[in-house]
Motif scaffolding. Sequence first.
Motif, PDB file in Angstrom:
ATOM      1  N   UNK A   4     -45.569  -0.731  21.222  1.00 35.07           N
ATOM      2  CA  UNK A   4     -46.167   0.598  21.400  1.00 35.07           C
ATOM      3  C   UNK A   4     -46.738   0.754  22.816  1.00 35.07           C
ATOM      4  N   UNK A   5     -47.361  -0.304  23.325  1.00 33.73           N
ATOM      5  CA  UNK A   5     -47.928  -0.251  24.680  1.00 33.73           C
ATOM      6  C   UNK A   5     -46.830  -0.096  25.726  1.00 33.73           C
ATOM      7  N   UNK A   6     -45.750  -0.813  25.527  1.00 28.02           N
ATOM      8  CA  UNK A   6     -44.643  -0.733  26.497  1.00 28.02           C
ATOM      9  C   UNK A   6     -43.994   0.654  26.444  1.00 28.02           C
ATOM     10  N   UNK A  10     -30.997   1.008  11.320  1.00 26.55           N
ATOM     11  CA  UNK A  10     -30.958   1.509   9.943  1.00 26.55           C
ATOM     12  C   UNK A  10     -29.951   0.732   9.122  1.00 26.55           C
ATOM     13  N   UNK A  11     -30.425   0.010   8.111  1.00 26.73           N
ATOM     14  CA  UNK A  11     -29.475  -0.703   7.237  1.00 26.73           C
ATOM     15  C   UNK A  11     -29.754  -0.341   5.779  1.00 26.73           C
ATOM     16  N   UNK A  12     -28.785   0.337   5.183  1.00 19.59           N
ATOM     17  CA  UNK A  12     -28.872   0.725   3.776  1.00 19.59           C
ATOM     18  C   UNK A  12     -30.185   1.441   3.496  1.00 19.59           C
ATOM     19  N   UNK A  13     -30.840   1.059   2.382  1.00 16.55           N
ATOM     20  CA  UNK A  13     -32.177   1.626   2.149  1.00 16.55           C
ATOM     21  C   UNK A  13     -33.218   0.528   2.368  1.00 16.55           C
ATOM     22  N   UNK A  14     -32.899  -0.386   3.288  1.00 14.24           N
ATOM     23  CA  UNK A  14     -33.783  -1.511   3.547  1.00 14.24           C
ATOM     24  C   UNK A  14     -34.826  -1.208   4.625  1.00 14.24           C
ATOM     25  N   UNK A  15     -34.393  -1.035   5.889  1.00 12.57           N
ATOM     26  CA  UNK A  15     -35.358  -0.769   6.961  1.00 12.57           C
ATOM     27  C   UNK A  15     -34.766   0.125   8.049  1.00 12.57           C
ATOM     28  N   UNK A  16     -35.649   0.746   8.806  1.00  9.91           N
ATOM     29  CA  UNK A  16     -35.273   1.533   9.981  1.00  9.91           C
ATOM     30  C   UNK A  16     -36.437   1.363  10.968  1.00  9.91           C
ATOM     31  N   UNK A  17     -36.535   0.168  11.588  1.00  6.97           N
ATOM     32  CA  UNK A  17     -37.752  -0.180  12.336  1.00  6.97           C
ATOM     33  C   UNK A  17     -38.077   0.730  13.519  1.00  6.97           C
ATOM     34  N   UNK A  18     -37.064   1.179  14.274  1.00  5.77           N
ATOM     35  CA  UNK A  18     -37.415   1.992  15.446  1.00  5.77           C
ATOM     36  C   UNK A  18     -37.961   3.357  15.037  1.00  5.77           C
ATOM     37  N   UNK A  19     -37.533   3.870  13.874  1.00  2.00           N
ATOM     38  CA  UNK A  19     -38.106   5.134  13.386  1.00  2.00           C
ATOM     39  C   UNK A  19     -39.586   4.930  13.052  1.00  2.00           C
ATOM     40  N   UNK A  20     -39.892   3.827  12.365  1.00  2.00           N
ATOM     41  CA  UNK A  20     -41.298   3.563  12.023  1.00  2.00           C
ATOM     42  C   UNK A  20     -42.131   3.378  13.289  1.00  2.00           C
ATOM     43  N   UNK A  21     -41.567   2.701  14.289  1.00  2.00           N
ATOM     44  CA  UNK A  21     -42.312   2.474  15.529  1.00  2.00           C
ATOM     45  C   UNK A  21     -42.617   3.790  16.243  1.00  2.00           C
ATOM     46  N   UNK A  22     -41.647   4.714  16.252  1.00  2.39           N
ATOM     47  CA  UNK A  22     -41.936   5.990  16.917  1.00  2.39           C
ATOM     48  C   UNK A  22     -42.915   6.819  16.084  1.00  2.39           C
ATOM     49  N   UNK A  30     -38.797   8.900  20.535  1.00  6.42           N
ATOM     50  CA  UNK A  30     -37.705   7.983  20.198  1.00  6.42           C
ATOM     51  C   UNK A  30     -37.179   7.230  21.403  1.00  6.42           C
ATOM     52  N   UNK A  31     -37.044   7.924  22.538  1.00  2.00           N
ATOM     53  CA  UNK A  31     -36.470   7.275  23.727  1.00  2.00           C
ATOM     54  C   UNK A  31     -37.405   6.203  24.299  1.00  2.00           C
ATOM     55  N   UNK A  32     -38.689   6.503  24.577  1.00  2.00           N
ATOM     56  CA  UNK A  32     -39.549   5.428  25.098  1.00  2.00           C
ATOM     57  C   UNK A  32     -39.692   4.240  24.146  1.00  2.00           C
ATOM     58  N   UNK A  33     -39.743   4.506  22.838  1.00  2.00           N
ATOM     59  CA  UNK A  33     -39.825   3.399  21.873  1.00  2.00           C
ATOM     60  C   UNK A  33     -38.574   2.538  21.965  1.00  2.00           C
TER      61      UNK A  33
END
Length: 302
Positions: free
Chosen positions: A27-29, A131-143, A289-292
């Motif tokens: 998040x800082x970066x 994004x993999x299946x209904x498992x995780x979407x980490x960059x969406x959560x980070x943004x 989304x882009x900076x993340x």
Amino acid sequence: MTQLQVQSEKHLLGTKGLSAGELNAILDRAAHWEQHPVKVTNQLQGRFVANMFFENSTRTRFSFEVAEKRLGTEVLNFAAAVSSVQKGESIYDTVRTLESMGIDAGVIRMKPNGLLAELAQKIKVPLINAGDGNNEHPTQALLDLYTMRKQFGEIRGLHVAIVGDIQHSRVARSNLWALQTLGAKVSFCAPPVMQAAELAEHAPYVSIDEALKADVVMMLRVQLERHEGSLFGSAEEYRAAYGLTAERAARMAPHAVIMHPAPFNRNVEIDDELVECEKSKIFTQMSHGVPIRMAVIERALS
């Protein structure tokens, strides 16, 4: 530290298991990149990143591509619909082929659950989960986290209510793990047919009226096609029971905000007039989304 450990730290497979320190570092970066909106840096010049999308995506793919190009990387785009995967080549074979051609990192989106973790053990280049299946979407959560941190100053102590099809949502899962790691309280709101029973021990299911009391009301896209013949015959019925209508939004606390990972069904899970209302952070989220993703790609290649 062994080569394998070094590699596994470069992968971003999900937010589950990431420490508060790692989450905050990303998040800082991202904040650094948002404050330095240079169109193109040559930070990662000469590095090759492959976007491997085995499942359709517009926003996520373009957001990654803009992030990669801003960092100065060479971008290879791969869409499964026009590839050998149609001829029966496995996802593993495709990734392995690109690795052997000399890519430095891969951004990957796929339908199967659980396959990514297996791939990451066999592939030496860093993999980023788009994004993999209904498992995780980490960059969406980070943004999403980045948006909340900017809005409220910190995430600890916030109450975030996630409303909609929890069962099929990788966004809900990635947000749950990351938010709890950073000290937020999470609750879910979903009709019984859209609940994920295995998540109930991590976050309570509450009524829509209760969800409206949260600091952040995060609506999810409803995929009615996945629930044919179930409780909701129509979009109208869903909106009446679980949609964020103008009347419901008026009951939210003055400081509270509305979020949505998009794409959204206007007038189903969220009323048209709320998408860009004062409380809504939906397009703000997209702009993050882009900076993340720059921060995440840099982490993989540094």
